[in-house]
Design an enzyme around this catalytic site. Structure first.
Site, PDB file in Angstrom:
ATOM      1  N   TYR A 199       0.201  -0.876  -3.108  1.00 44.90           N
ATOM      2  CA  TYR A 199       0.317  -0.261  -1.789  1.00 44.90           C
ATOM      3  C   TYR A 199      -0.291  -1.159  -0.723  1.00 44.90           C
ATOM      4  O   TYR A 199      -1.080  -2.068  -1.004  1.00 44.90           O
ATOM      5  CB  TYR A 199      -0.345   1.122  -1.767  1.00 44.90           C
ATOM      6  CG  TYR A 199      -1.855   1.110  -1.824  1.00 44.90           C
ATOM      7  CD1 TYR A 199      -2.618   1.061  -0.657  1.00 44.90           C
ATOM      8  CD2 TYR A 199      -2.532   1.167  -3.042  1.00 44.90           C
ATOM      9  CE1 TYR A 199      -4.003   1.063  -0.709  1.00 44.90           C
ATOM     10  CE2 TYR A 199      -3.911   1.168  -3.103  1.00 44.90           C
ATOM     11  CZ  TYR A 199      -4.651   1.121  -1.929  1.00 44.90           C
ATOM     12  OH  TYR A 199      -6.026   1.116  -1.981  1.00 44.90           O
ATOM     13  N   CYS A 200       0.102  -0.883   0.527  1.00 47.42           N
ATOM     14  CA  CYS A 200      -0.452  -1.581   1.687  1.00 47.42           C
ATOM     15  C   CYS A 200      -0.348  -0.633   2.881  1.00 47.42           C
ATOM     16  O   CYS A 200      -0.132   0.563   2.704  1.00 47.42           O
ATOM     17  CB  CYS A 200       0.276  -2.901   1.943  1.00 47.42           C
ATOM     18  SG  CYS A 200       2.049  -2.718   2.260  1.00 47.42           S
ATOM     19  N   THR A 201      -0.489  -1.145   4.083  1.00 43.65           N
ATOM     20  CA  THR A 201      -0.523  -0.285   5.264  1.00 43.65           C
ATOM     21  C   THR A 201       0.798   0.433   5.501  1.00 43.65           C
ATOM     22  O   THR A 201       0.844   1.658   5.624  1.00 43.65           O
ATOM     23  CB  THR A 201      -0.891  -1.107   6.509  1.00 43.65           C
ATOM     24  OG1 THR A 201      -2.112  -1.799   6.276  1.00 43.65           O
ATOM     25  CG2 THR A 201      -1.038  -0.214   7.732  1.00 43.65           C
TER      26      THR A 201
END
Length: 350
Positions: A199-201
């Protein structure tokens, strides 16, 4: 011939934005697709965005588009329609709406052509960026968090992870995305039989990272659809527990969105619980660091006594001291001290 870049000073533009009475909506989106002529596409899109008073940061490359922008609320639907009809590949592209938004995230439109929309450092001609992992929606994310066979991987930089992350997520300790990719492969070899959740922003980094992991032999790879922003929004809408702890760092003037009430970071000066990033007020420093209100008052918004003393000097003396000094801003890393960066607010493409 239309003007295809800004000609007004930053100070004037910021003052103009702050004086606006109409609220703005902060939006981010990305799309990996082939752009034959990035410069031509950039120029055409610039005219569309400026006509709608869009501010923000947009990168285009042969591999696609990456944008963080703010749009006047009355023009959001028009913006959506014009974006969706601009290119067939952009029809229906997901728009991530900010979770916390004062409408003051940007005050100028900067649109640039780059080699990549995310600097990944990948030069392997056999790499297929379209061979990505499977998407996870909010309910699936929560189920995976309870699955002992799943490992969550945070594909953001250290200063992002420091203020907020998913429960028990692994940090890939690095200062840029390009450094993280090979480290992720190395660190996860021992978990090769596990379910890898990245995951990331907003989704752009973890989507490419999922393809890189599959390229390196990992078969069970997922990534969170729309990243932290979309997860938190959908979880709240659906009445699901929000399992992200702390604050989501964002790459604009807000520097963060509150996701949960927990404060998991600490002031870099006194160690008090705090998760508010700021830049050192000394123009010769601009260190990005975490500072509590008490230390902000004590050090006049500076990162150290030295910077505080320098800030108190006459402006001419400050300029003299800055002359010849390395022209770059810095990010505080708890393990490595000060690090060079290109922007006061770090570049989301790095």
């Amino acid at each position: 011939m239309p003007v295809l870049h800004n000609r007004i000073s930053n100070d004037e533009l910021k003052a103009k934005m702050l004086a606006e009475s109409e609220p703005r909506t902060t939006i981010s989106f990305y799309k990996y697709f082939t752009i034959a002529s990035p410069q031509q596409t950039r120029d055409a899109l610039y005219q569309v965005f400026t006509a709608l008073d869009v501010f923000g940061r947009v990168y285009l490359a042969h591999e696609g588009i990456n944008a963080q922008i703010s749009v006047p609320q009355s023009k959001v639907e028009t913006f959506r329609q014009q974006l969706y009809t601009f290119d067939p590949a952009l029809d229906g592209v997901r728009l991530n709406i900010a979770l916390e938004d004062d409408g003051k995230s940007f005050w100028v439109l900067r649109m640039k052509v780059r080699d990549r929309i995310v600097a990944d450092g990948i030069d392997d001609p056999t790499f297929d960026a379209s061979n990505v992992g499977d998407y996870l929606k909010a309910a699936d994310v929560n189920a995976m968090l309870d699955d002992p066979d799943a490992v969550f991987i945070d594909m953001r930089n250290h200063y992002e992870y420091e203020v907020g992350h998913f429960e028990n997520a692994l940090e890939i300790p690095a200062d840029t995305f390009r450094e993280q990719l090979p480290k992720a492969v190395e660190m996860l070899r021992e978990h090769a039989d596990k379910k890898i959740v990245m995951y990331c922003t907003g989704g752009i980094r973890c989507e490419k990272a999922s393809a890189w992991m599959k390229h390196n032999g990992f078969n069970k790879v997922w990534h969170i659809e729309g990243g932290i922003i979309e997860y938190a929004r959908r979880a709240r809408e659906q009445g699901l527990p929000v399992r992200f702890i702390g604050k989501n760092f964002v790459f604009d003037e807000r520097m963060g969105e509150r996701i949960s009430d927990e404060v998991i970071a600490h002031c870099h000066q006194c160690g008090a619980p705090c998760d508010s990033h700021t830049n050192c007020k000394n123009d010769g420093c601009h260190l990005l660091f975490i500072q509590c209100p008490q230390c902000a008052s004590k050090f006049n918004g500076c990162c150290s006594e030295q910077c505080c003393e320098e800030l108190a000097l006459p402006e001419e003396e400050q300029r003299r001291r800055r002359a010849g000094r390395e022209n770059g801003n810095k990010i505080f890393n708890k393990s490595r001290g000060r690090l060079n960066s290109k922007l006061s607010i770090p570049d989301p493409a790095e």
